[in-house]
Scaffold this active site. Structure first.
Site, PDB file in Angstrom:
ATOM      1  N   CYS A  32       0.842  -1.204   0.000  1.00 20.13           N
ATOM      2  CA  CYS A  32       0.000   0.000   0.000  1.00 20.13           C
ATOM      3  C   CYS A  32       0.876   1.252   0.000  1.00 20.13           C
ATOM      4  O   CYS A  32       1.605   1.514   0.971  1.00 20.13           O
ATOM      5  CB  CYS A  32      -0.930  -0.020   1.214  1.00 20.13           C
ATOM      6  N   CYS A  35      -0.089   3.864   2.722  1.00 16.69           N
ATOM      7  CA  CYS A  35       0.344   3.401   4.047  1.00 16.69           C
ATOM      8  C   CYS A  35       1.796   3.800   4.306  1.00 16.69           C
ATOM      9  O   CYS A  35       2.153   4.224   5.405  1.00 16.69           O
ATOM     10  CB  CYS A  35       0.185   1.886   4.163  1.00 16.69           C
TER      11      CYS A  35
END
Length: 958
Positions: A32, A35
């Protein structure tokens, strides 16, 4: 990793919830991007607010276990605040402002606040927010509070009883305690944006020195005791770490600071408190004026546009009915006192001033250096880019203006250099399949199948093991029998590297052959192209889909195709039933073959039968693209390799079909690819002149093969013998071999297999050759003359060079102060070292410093010298390979130095020779980086000067 704790299973999660009052959980995944972007911000907040047994910060990898599913995590990143095991707040997405606000609120829970009063009630009440347990206890023991609540209830009852609209009357009544709160809480349903804060008060221009005597703590009480002084000092340490703003503490506080923590390292900069990362937080998206609110009759506010407000004021409405509410910024959220606010605002002003000065300096005219190499001695010519990109062309991208167009066209890597594996088409399906088995078992099976720790016999070989494992792939896709765990190990360890190498070769083929080759088969919803994945285990088909999808989108923009279904046929060779079942879950509309079709040996026998087909001959298939990955190296006998090549050539479409052969990047892998190339040139393809070397009268069908037209697309720029492979066969001690590299972003499961979860940057090295069948390069090409023309360079040439006749960079460029050296393989079939000094050409020097291993080179050079290939001597033996394997194992026990883009360090011992060598390499790479920045600045100045001149000409004409 700081104050954060990584949670791997349900047991650890339950223990944290049981022992900690407030838990802030970061649900993330290794793949991600958002993230990773907000991760450092989460770490900084954790270091600041974490308290043992009171407030814990944890990171939960959603790819491990089912904790994310248990809490309904559907998007990443997701942050959840849990108070005594119950979720009281959720922040979705990489939103630093919302995350910081939630954590600041969560810190109040540790101080004794109830979750309802800190985070607000989920429902809507007239008499106030829902009371928590602590609030109820206060009502029980506070008589005054009980009387106030009784009066409130009676008042609300009477107001609603004598009104036609009971609910609205009660809501707007003065007895509703919500109306007594600050106007910062906008509750009207007409507001589209989230509730805004109240209009900020004018700044009080108090200095930090003034505040040192009258500063207030977080609770609002005046500082009059040593405990409060210590609290201010500790807050300063938490906020500014080992630095301190100028004049932030008074003498008494500074003495305590030195006694507790020692003197600060330096004065605080904006970077120390995260201002550059959050400088735009809270600013209005449109014109920077904030949110305009209009006060209603009941004391509520509604959001209104500035245009509507202007019309209302012109119609006679009072200006006092309007207020401007600013979105809370980074400083508003993190500042815990007025002193901190002023210090952070000063740092914010310093950052804004520096950014503005830097922006203005970029447009200030500067006098060019006399020897900067930009002028070629002709008056009136100010820039190399004028002839290619007129200043009146505003659509030219920044990269196109900075580089020569031939340099961009000749690149091997795209921008960015790293390949990101497609999430929806590849990564997520693999994660779903691997999620059925514990990854520890998959890792054990992968190490057993691919050579042990580091997976040296997978497509990606670790740096320290590249010389000791020169065999084929440990678990190829044509393995007939795979267990369930071996099939999972293949998906996890084989597919990522195979996809990266295949994608790199397909992109290069697409560049050299042109987009028309694919688009002509797709226009008007044509038949499309058929592709055979023979060895990549389905990864080649996914990479091909990305290439075709890009061409389809271009045609769709022109209106030449319709719909989303891309025509074409896809076939993959997979022998194992278990692996085939897994691949079918994400390879749709695909034909699966247990092995390569064999048309060469399926002729008619004396009995009238056909091999592999009985009395009926096989229906011959033909493919436009064949991706042959790791097929030849695993075969020990030359006649087996010859049989595979015969089959592949027979399967290739004679009208422009493309064959791509890829092997691992080591001497044996290169020799397998070079042998294929040499065999095709000598036994399968006509010379580029089109004349057969065998006379028609001497041609014997029993011994001679009928030669067909064909050409080499990449990486070779010549059709003669390879200078690194002058003699067929294995060679002992080979040092030079043609290979290339491709970086890619590792999926989370792949990093875990390698035992380096925190490192997500992978690199696959490979040798390859791409051949097109049925197409000739044309007659009259003189390879020696082509090399001479390339050495002179096409920087200002009128004719456009043919990219496949340019030399290719076969090693990382050697960058020195004032010149760049390129190791090239020329169209003449020789290895040469070309040197491009700054005095030769500013353009060529700039582009040479930015060139990469694998690029073609079109801008010439000042000097060149021949370079002999280190091909070794004699035939390699098993004993020699055993010695190399033991040496590689010793080198793998410690990390070494990486490629030109990465330095892998290992702890040195004192002033050892190895440590000195590593320090020298680091210094060289640092100097290269400084030189790159210098040349970038000079090119930027040139482009800015061009823009200013164009603007002056435009104004003069007006």
């Amino acid at each position: 990793m700081g104050a954060t704790q990584h949670i791997d299973d349900q047991v650890e999660w339950d223990m944290v919830l049981e022992k900690t009052q407030v838990v802030v959980a970061d649900f993330y995944a290794d793949w991600c991007g958002p993230c990773k972007m907000i991760g450092p911000h989460f770490e900084r907040l954790a270091d600041e607010y974490a308290k043992p047994k009171k407030m814990a910060f944890v990171k939960v990898n959603t790819e491990k276990g089912s904790i994310g599913q248990m809490y309904g995590v559907r998007s990443l990143p997701t942050f959840k605040v849990l108070h005594k095991g119950a979720v009281v707040e959720t922040v979705t997405g990489a939103n630093p402002a919302a995350l910081a606000g939630a954590i600041v609120k969560a810190s109040k829970l540790v101080q004794g606040g109830g979750s309802a009063e800190v985070f607000g009630n989920r429902g809507q009440t007239l008499g106030g927010s829902g009371a928590s347990g602590s609030a109820m206890s206060n009502l029980t023991f506070d008589p005054a509070s009980i009387i106030r609540h009784i009066i409130t209830i009676i008042g609300l009852y009477l107001v609603s009883f004598f009104s036609s609209d009971a609910y609205r009357s009660a809501k707007n009544s003065s007895f509703n305690i919500e109306n007594k709160k600050s106007t910062a809480h906008v509750t009207n349903a007409n507001i589209v944006r989230p509730p805004a804060t109240a209009p900020s008060k004018p700044k009080t221009f108090k200095t930090l020195a003034d505040l040192s005597s009258e500063d207030t703590s977080a609770t609002g009480e005046a500082i009059k005791n040593p405990e409060a002084v210590e609290q201010i000092v500790r807050q300063a340490k938490q906020r500014f770490r080992d630095t301190l703003p100028k004049g932030y503490l008074n003498e008494e506080e500074y003495r305590l600071y030195e006694r507790l923590y020692g003197p600060p390292l330096r004065e605080t900069t904006p970077e120390d408190v995260g201002i550059p990362e959050h400088s735009d937080m809270g600013r209005a998206e449109s014109d920077g004026e904030g949110i305009l609110l209009r006060e209603l009759d009941g004391g509520e506010f509604e959001e209104i546009s500035y245009e509507m407000a202007k019309q209302s004021i012109e119609g006679g409405e009072s200006l006092e009915n309007y207020v401007v509410a600013k979105e809370p910024g980074y400083i508003d959220i993190v500042a815990r006192s007025e002193r901190e606010r002023i210090a952070l605002e000063r740092l914010q002003d310093d950052f804004d001033s520096a950014a503005q000065a830097q922006e203005e300096a970029a447009y200030e005219p500067e006098e060019p250096d006399e020897d900067d190499g930009l002028l070629d001695g002709t008056e009136g010519e100010t820039s190399w880019a004028t002839g290619y990109y007129p200043t009146s062309q505003p659509t030219a991208t920044a990269e196109a203006r900075r580089f020569h167009p031939y340099t961009l066209e000749a690149r091997f890597h795209d921008t960015p250099v790293e390949i990101l594996l497609p999430q929806e088409r590849l990564v997520k399906p693999l994660q779903s399949l691997l999620g059925r088995t514990h990854l520890a078992h998959v890792k054990t099976a992968a190490e057993s199948a691919f050579g042990g720790r580091g997976l040296p016999t997978s497509p990606v070989t670790p740096f320290g093991l590249r010389n000791g494992h020169m065999g084929g792939i440990g678990l190829p896709p044509d393995t007939k029998h795979m267990t369930e765990i071996e099939a999972d190990a293949f998906l996890a360890a084989y597919v990522p590297g195979a996809y990266a190498s295949t994608m790199a070769t397909l992109r290069e083929v697409r560049k050299r052959i042109g987009s028309g080759w694919i688009q002509s088969r797709l226009e008007n919803n044509g038949p499309g192209l058929s592709v055979l994945d023979a060895g990549a285990g389905g990864a080649g088909l996914v990479a091909w889909e990305q290439i075709v999808q890009a061409e389809w989108d271009l045609l769709a923009e022109k209106g030449k195709v319709e719909g989303d279904k891309i025509p074409g046929k896809k076939t993959v060779v997979v022998s194992s039933d278990r692996l085939r079942g897994r691949l079918k879950t994400f390879l749709h509309n695909t034909t699966f073959l247990p092995r390569l079709p064999d048309y060469v040996h399926s002729g008619t026998m004396k009995s009238g039968q056909h091999l592999d087909s009985g009395s009926e001959p096989q229906k011959r298939k033909s493919y436009d693209v064949i991706i042959a990955t790791h097929l030849f190296l695993k075969e020990k006998q030359d006649h087996y390799r010859q049989a595979i090549l015969n089959n592949l050539w027979a399967l290739l479409n004679p009208d422009g079909g493309v064959l791509i052969v890829t092997e691992k990047a080591h001497p044996r892998g290169f020799e397998a690819v070079a042998h294929v190339r040499d065999t095709l040139l000598k036994q399968f393809m006509l010379p580029q002149s089109g004349e057969s070397l065998t006379d028609a009268k001497d041609f014997n069908p029993g011994y001679h093969r009928e030669l067909e037209a064909g050409r080499i697309l990449a990486p070779c720029t010549n059709h003669g013998p390879c200078p690194m492979y002058p003699e067929p066969g294995k060679s002992k001690g080979r040092k030079d071999y043609c290979h290339f590299s491709q970086r890619f972003v590792r999926p989370g499961f792949y990093s875990k297999l390698l035992g380096s979860e925190s490192h997500n940057q992978g690199e696959v090295e490979f040798s390859y050759v791409a051949i097109q069948k049925g197409v000739q390069t044309g007659e009259g090409q003189n390879s020696k003359q082509l090399t001479e023309d390339a050495f002179v360079g096409y920087e200002r040439a009128e004719e456009t060079p043919e990219m496949q006749t340019l030399p290719r960079i076969i090693l990382p460029p050697i960058k020195r102060k004032g010149h760049v050296t390129l190791d090239t393989c020329t169209p003449e079939g020789r290895l040469e070292r070309w040197t491009i000094p700054k005095s030769f050409s500013k353009v060529a020097y700039h582009d040479a410093r930015k060139s990469r291993w694998g690029d073609l080179w079109a801008l010439g050079a000042k000097t060149r010298v021949p370079r002999s290939a280190r091909n070794g001597s004699g035939v390699d033996t098993e004993k020699q390979r055993s010695i190399q394997a033991k040496k590689a194992e010793r080198e793998a026990a410690r990390e070494g130095l990486g490629t030109d883009w990465q330095v892998k360090t290992r702890p040195g011992r004192g002033n050892s020779r190895t440590k000195r060598q590593e320090d020298l390499i680091r210094q060289i790479m640092k100097d290269q980086h400084d030189d790159d920045k210098e040349i970038d600045m000079e090119v930027d100045e040139e482009l800015a000067e061009m823009d200013r001149e164009a603007e002056g000409e435009r104004r003069f004409k007006q």
